[in-house]
Design a protein around this motif. Sequence first.
Motif, short mmCIF file in Angstrom:
data_model
loop_
_atom_site.label_atom_id
_atom_site.label_comp_id
_atom_site.label_asym_id
_atom_site.label_seq_id
_atom_site.Cartn_x
_atom_site.Cartn_y
_atom_site.Cartn_z
N PRO A 115 -56.46 -8.97 18.32
CA PRO A 115 -55.56 -8.43 17.31
C PRO A 115 -54.23 -9.19 17.25
O PRO A 115 -53.67 -9.58 18.27
N SER A 116 -53.75 -9.38 16.03
CA SER A 116 -52.51 -10.12 15.79
C SER A 116 -51.29 -9.22 15.93
O SER A 116 -51.40 -8.00 16.09
N ASP A 143 -51.52 -6.58 13.35
CA ASP A 143 -52.44 -5.51 13.74
C ASP A 143 -51.77 -4.54 14.71
O ASP A 143 -51.93 -3.32 14.60
N THR A 197 -59.05 -7.63 8.74
CA THR A 197 -59.06 -7.72 10.20
C THR A 197 -60.45 -7.41 10.76
O THR A 197 -60.97 -8.16 11.59
N SER A 241 -62.90 -10.19 9.80
CA SER A 241 -62.59 -11.42 10.53
C SER A 241 -63.00 -11.33 11.99
O SER A 241 -63.46 -12.32 12.57
#
Length: 136
Positions: free
Chosen positions: A11-12, A15, A57, A60
């Motif tokens: 997770p970024s 996120d 998300t 991906s």
Amino acid sequence: MSLPEWAAFAPSALDHKMGLELIEVSATRTVGRMPVQGNTQPFGYWHGGASCVLAETLASLSAFAEVGPSGVVFGIDINATHHRSIRDGWVNGVATALFVGGRLGTWEVVLSNDAGERLCTARVTCALQRPSRRDT
């Protein structure tokens, strides 16, 4: 279901800021959720852009599960239809692979409320860059 080890680092920052919780990650199906609180538009409803963030998300991460930790994925197309609004609780998402080929994959992402009512249907296509044989 347990998450792959790499999913803890996937997770970024976005996120994290949006409160993403991952529940399941695989190449064919990824499940997660985000709270409505903190992700609303000015009128107090869940923001449509938040639906797109959650959908992209989840798709991906499924794409990444397909290519593996040495691969690379890029979202190249997203389409989202918003069916109903929500003001509190959680938005739950399930990304299901529709087609996974050599260089492209497409996932359908269904977002629903805690009662299971559909909020949004999205379709996300990702470019898949698999590691070359010399990279493995």
